[in-house]
Design an enzyme around this catalytic site. Structure first.
Site, PDB file in Angstrom:
ATOM      1  N   ASP A  14      -0.925  -1.379   5.927  1.00 35.48           N
ATOM      2  CA  ASP A  14      -0.781  -0.847   7.281  1.00 35.48           C
ATOM      3  C   ASP A  14      -1.700  -1.593   8.247  1.00 35.48           C
ATOM      4  O   ASP A  14      -2.743  -2.107   7.856  1.00 35.48           O
ATOM      5  CB  ASP A  14      -1.160   0.641   7.307  1.00 35.48           C
ATOM      6  N   ASP A  61      -3.859  -0.605  10.162  1.00 34.90           N
ATOM      7  CA  ASP A  61      -4.927   0.285  10.627  1.00 34.90           C
ATOM      8  C   ASP A  61      -6.190   0.047   9.798  1.00 34.90           C
ATOM      9  O   ASP A  61      -6.243  -0.860   8.964  1.00 34.90           O
ATOM     10  CB  ASP A  61      -4.475   1.752  10.548  1.00 34.90           C
ATOM     11  N   ASP A 104      -7.616   1.769   7.363  1.00 31.77           N
ATOM     12  CA  ASP A 104      -7.441   1.904   5.911  1.00 31.77           C
ATOM     13  C   ASP A 104      -6.733   0.681   5.331  1.00 31.77           C
ATOM     14  O   ASP A 104      -7.108   0.169   4.284  1.00 31.77           O
ATOM     15  CB  ASP A 104      -6.606   3.151   5.579  1.00 31.77           C
ATOM     16  N   GLU A 109       0.844  -1.191   0.000  1.00 31.56           N
ATOM     17  CA  GLU A 109       0.000   0.000   0.000  1.00 31.56           C
ATOM     18  C   GLU A 109       0.887   1.252   0.000  1.00 31.56           C
ATOM     19  O   GLU A 109       1.716   1.431   0.894  1.00 31.56           O
ATOM     20  CB  GLU A 109      -0.869  -0.080   1.270  1.00 31.56           C
TER      21      GLU A 109
END
Ligand code: 28F
Length: 661
Positions: A527, A529, A531, A454
């Site tokens: 990541d 998280d 997102d 990403e």
């Protein structure tokens, strides 16, 4: 997701009891007692030959074996309810209100019929096509296998006002012969079996999973209309989770309604057909929704035939034949038009096909493909007749279906153009590899890995940190397309998707050839998280819809970047979960400097290599779709239009902290 994503270590193979073992059974049947026990000993020595595995999956098979026997009694018309109870100690009780197992003696063994059923492999006319047993193909291994793999097992039969009882211990030995231990209401009848799975065999776990039991019992209720399946989980604290009852008079009709509940239907009524021919029972239900992907699930004798087979072929034949016929008759298709393809007719369909066959033949890699050729025509005739009738009797709904198929056909032709473009590009070999790809130097696919990363900054670190001999990096910019909401031609116009397809080199959809895959491992690195997990789900959705065999063959992995870096003096350690961080705090004491990583981009190339990419230290999670229905539900909820079910789903799954949804 927890069901779909499993640790790499946990590789399970479904094993079907093979012919060889069946033959052995016939020999041991009338042989001496010692040889009978030899059979159970063989099961204990090599449990993997009789059940799928000795992991959680195999543990649950013990329950399914007994439930199948109860369902058979109900399908034969003698029982109405099968109850499964799991107590605080994970002792399972399965009970039905059927005739009760026969309490007489077995001439050949000189023991009671019940003792024979529970100590002789495959004993009892129920098995091997003798009497009425139609369930159990994958796990139809017989009650004796459950006994062999239990620390102890007890059978009670309620019959003629008496309670008959027998208990087995020590690898399946009867403690005493069957005897009457008391009286019961003369109106009561049925069989009840309790057992404790042997922890020396099920070394991984002897704890049953609530959702696994609940979902399969619900599915069995859909597949066997009118039978009540009750689940009591005494381990649950919440009252509403302790007790479940499933009973569907509508059978598969209600199953389709259930599967489509988070989708928008194109027509209100569910198309339903049932019938039988040559001793084969057929039930089919379907309904179109406004999505683009078909969801077709097939079963034979209550077993999910994941690889399809002749029942699915019969369904497809009828769908194609009748929809084209009706489209011609109503002028949706003009003389000059080509026929709609089967894929056109299937777009957005949710369908369940269930057959009950007295002698099923299974084929395919995982023996989950129905092979009996007579089934094709039987399903095609029964479903075809009733589909045609539905269209005739419901012109408004028929019109909606015709429009849907016609649109699918137009989109297919547009997609064909886009795909040809994509394909031409990918056939240009190296020169056409996407510019963003930092490929590895090795051409030996068996050692090569590609990291889908990403963002450009993390991509940069990964590129510098990797071992470029066998690790390739493909950075993705921003979010990728949600394929659940896009028609095929949009999917193939998407730059990120084209890059992936070109880099992988194995084609896609019906023209996929996994042997051409340029990397043995495709690793999603996002990541840790919200997102990141969204991007991960979008990627998995794309793989699931367009590259499913790549998932099925175990090539897709998820990288686990650390959440924390803990440093004290020269000692640096990483934590991948909150629990690990807790432990680190305890181990390393105070004056610890802790850094929480918000994204991959915060790690320098060396750190990224060390923590997430170096095979010596990294943890990769292999993505494994073993239940297509769950995966479909998951993707349709996560990616679909409806917000409410998505919110509920996230709340329900929030306990799986590691998933970070
Ligand atoms: C706890 C799970 O196992 N229920 C069962 C029956 C009923 C009969 C039966 C079972 C006949 C020839 C073996 C009764 N009366 N629930 C169950 N309910 N097995 S298992 O028969 C066993 C076979 O050989 C039954 C008349 N016929 C059959």
């Amino acid at each position: 997701m927890s069901e779909e994503v499993k640790e790499i270590q946990e590789q399970e193979t479904d094993l079907v009891l093979n012919e060889e073992l069946d033959t052995k059974v016939t020999h041991t049947y009338d042989d001496s007692d010692i040889q009978v026990l030899d059979g159970l000993e063989a099961v204990r020595k090599r449990p993997g030959m009789y059940i799928a595995s000795t992991s959680a999956k195999g543990l649950h098979h013990l329950v399914w074996e007994l439930v199948d026997n109860g369902i058979d009694e109900a399908m034969a018309g003698y029982a109405s309810t099968v109850t499964v109870t799991v107590d605080q100690n994970n002792i399972v009780t399965v009970e039905d209100d059927g005739r009760g197992m026969p309490t007489g003696m077995n001439e050949k063994t000189g023991k009671s019929t019940i003792e024979t059923i529970y100590t002789v492999l495959h004993a009892g006319g129920k098995f091997g096509g003798g009497a009425y047993k139609v369930s159990g193909g994958l796990h139809g291994v017989g009650a004796s296998v459950v006994n062999a793999l239990s620390e102890w097992l007890e059978v009670s039969v309620f019959h003629d006002g008496s309670i008959f009882y027998i208990r087995f211990e020590n690898g399946g030995h009867a403690v005493e012969p069957l005897k009457v231990i008391g009286k019961c209401d003369p109106a009561k009848h049925g069989s009840k079996v309790s057992f404790k799975a042997d922890p020396t065999i099920f070394t991984e776990t002897t704890v049953y999973d609530h959702e696994t039991l609940r979902d399969r019992l619900r599915q069995l209720a859909f597949l066997n209309k009118g039978i009540r399946l009750v689940f009591n989980d005494e381990r649950e604290e919440k009252e509403e989770k302790r007790h479940h009852e499933f009973m569907y008079e509508g059978g598969l009709k209600e199953y389709v309604k259930f599967l489509n509940k988070n989708r928008t239907a194109v027509h209100p009524e569910i198309i339903y057909s049932e019938g039988h021919d040559k001793g084969i029972q057929v039930e089919v239900a379907c309904q179109y929704n406004d999505g683009f992907n078909p969801n077709v699930y097939t079963f034979c004798n209550n077993i999910n035939t994941v690889e399809g087979g002749t029942h699915e072929e019969g369904f497809r034949m009828a769908l194609n034949r009748i929809i084209n016929k009706y489209a011609r008759e109503t002028n949706v298709l003009k003389d000059k038009d080509d026929n709609l393809t089967t894929d056109d007719c299937k777009e957005g369909i949710t369908a369940i096909i269930s057959v009950k066959h007295p002698d099923p033949q299974y084929e395919g890699q995982t023996k989950t493909k129905l092979g009996n050729s007579e089934v094709r025509k039987i399903v095609s005739d029964i479903f075809g007749t009733q589909l045609e009738r539905f269209l005739m009797e419901n012109p408004d709904q028929a019109k909606a279906i015709m429009e849907k198929a016609a649109l699918a056909s137009q989109a297919r032709m547009a997609a064909k153009k886009a795909r040809e473009l994509t394909r031409r590009k990918s056939s240009l070999e190296i020169s056409s590899l996407p510019g963003k790809l930092s490929d590895c130097s090795s051409k030996d696919a068996s050692i090569c890995e590609i990291y889908i990363v990403e963002g450009d900054s993390a991509g940069g670190s990964a590129k510098q940190g990797r071992d470029s001999h066998y690790q390739a990096i493909l950075p993705l910019r921003g979010k990728i397309l949600n394929v659940e909401k896009a028609r095929q031609h949009r999917v193939f116009e998407n730059a990120e998707i084209r890059s992936m397809i070109t880099a992988f080199g194995c084609g896609f959809m019906d023209e996929i050839d996994v042997s051409k895959l340029r990397y043995n491992k495709i690793v999603i690195m996002t990541d840790a998280d919200v997102d990141g997990s969204h991007i991960r789900i979008l990627l998995l959705t794309f793989f699931y819809r367009y590259l499913r065999p790549v998932i099925e063959q175990g090539h897709i992995y998820i990288a686990q970047p650390p959440l924390y870096k803990a440093q004290k003096g020269n000692t640096v350690r990483y934590a991948y979960t909150e629990q690990q961080m807790e432990r680190l705090r305890e181990e390393m004491g105070d004056r610890l400097s802790v850094q929480r990583y918000k994204g991959l981009g915060e790690m320098n190339p060396e750190q990224l290599w060390e923590t997430t990419m170096d095979p010596k230290n990294r943890t990769l999670i292999r993505v494994n779709i073993d239940d297509a229905e769950k995966a479909d539900q998951y993707f349709s909820i996560m990616m679909g239009e409806e917000v409410e079910p998505r919110k509920n789903f996230i709340i329900e799954k929030a306990k799986f902290a590691e998933l970070d949804i």
